[in-house]
Enzyme design. Sequence first.
Site, mmCIF file in Angstrom:
data_model
loop_
_atom_site.group_PDB
_atom_site.id
_atom_site.type_symbol
_atom_site.label_atom_id
_atom_site.label_comp_id
_atom_site.label_asym_id
_atom_site.label_seq_id
_atom_site.Cartn_x
_atom_site.Cartn_y
_atom_site.Cartn_z
ATOM 1 N N GLU A 1 -1.652 -7.054 7.462
ATOM 2 C CA GLU A 1 -0.301 -6.837 7.964
ATOM 3 C C GLU A 1 -0.025 -7.718 9.183
ATOM 4 O OE1 GLU A 1 2.692 -6.367 7.841
ATOM 5 O OE2 GLU A 1 3.008 -4.200 7.701
ATOM 6 N N HIS B 1 0.550 -5.671 2.418
ATOM 7 C CA HIS B 1 1.301 -4.917 3.420
ATOM 8 C C HIS B 1 2.756 -5.380 3.468
ATOM 9 C CE1 HIS B 1 -2.618 -3.501 4.919
ATOM 10 N NE2 HIS B 1 -3.008 -4.698 4.514
ATOM 11 N N ARG C 1 -6.029 0.812 3.828
ATOM 12 C CA ARG C 1 -4.868 1.357 3.123
ATOM 13 C C ARG C 1 -4.481 0.481 1.926
ATOM 14 N NH1 ARG C 1 -3.408 -0.636 8.160
ATOM 15 N NH2 ARG C 1 -1.511 -1.916 8.356
ATOM 16 N N HIS D 1 0.826 -1.216 0.000
ATOM 17 C CA HIS D 1 0.000 0.000 0.000
ATOM 18 C C HIS D 1 0.862 1.269 0.000
ATOM 19 C CE1 HIS D 1 0.906 0.903 4.227
ATOM 20 N NE2 HIS D 1 0.766 -0.397 4.445
#
Length: 245
Positions: free
Chosen positions: A87, A182, A60, A9
Site C-alpha cells: 500500500e 491494496h 491482509r 484485500h
Amino acid sequence: MKRIVLIRHGESVWNRENRFTGWTDVDLTAEGVAEAYKAGDLLLENGFGFRMAFTSYLKRAIKTLDCVLDRMNLDWIPVEKNWRLNEKHYGALQGLNKGQTAEKYGPEQVLLWRRSYDVAPEPLNEEDPRNPRFDIRYRDVPPCELPLSESLKDTIERLMPYWNGRIFASLREYDSIIVAAHGNSLRGIVKTLKGIGDEEIVSLNIPTAVPYVFEFDDELHLLKDYYVGDPEEIQRKINSTATVK
C-alpha cells in the site's frame, strides 16, 4: 485473449476502525475473510482460472489471495510476493483515525492525503519504530528505496519497475494471472493501464475484495475492463470506500 484480475484485500481491522493503515501489517476482519472467499466463489462460478499470482508483503493482501485461491482449488499455483505491491505509505498518519484527522485538518486536506496524485503526508522520523528499515521483511531492500511517506505518484514510481518488468511481462507466458494488493497500489496500476489523468485519479475508488478484470489481446493491448459481481453491491462498496468518516 489474456487476462489480469486485480483484487483489493478484504476488510482489515484498521479499515473497520477507520484508521490510516499504509505499511502497518494489520490482519483481516472476519468480514474481510468472508469477502475474500466470496470473491473466490465468484471467479470460480464465472469460469476464471489462473496460472500465476502476485501479492504484497502485507498479510491482509496475502490472506485475501490465499482465500481466493483456496475457493478456486488453486492453492498449488506459484505465488510471488514483492514489497513494491505494498500500500501507499501514509507516513506519520499511520494509525490515526481518519475522522479525527479530518476534524483536525479539514476533510479537503484529508482527501488530498488519501486520494490525490502528488500530495504526501508528513513523513516518519528516521528513528520512528514504524520506519520500515526496522522491519525484518525489508532487510534486503536498499534503505534509500524504503519510503517514510508517499503520494500516489511516489507509489506508482516504486511499483512500475516491478509491474512492467515482472507482472505485466508474465502475460507473455501465462494467459491469466491474479494480483492481490491494496487500494492505492491498485489505483496506480489502473491509472497506468487506462491512462487516467492526474486530476481524474482523485475520484477513482476501488472496492474491497471485488475482482477487477482487465482483458488484453495477444499483443497486450487493453480490450476492456470490468468488475465481477452484483453491480449494486459493487457500487455500494465503491461509495463506502470514497467516504471519509
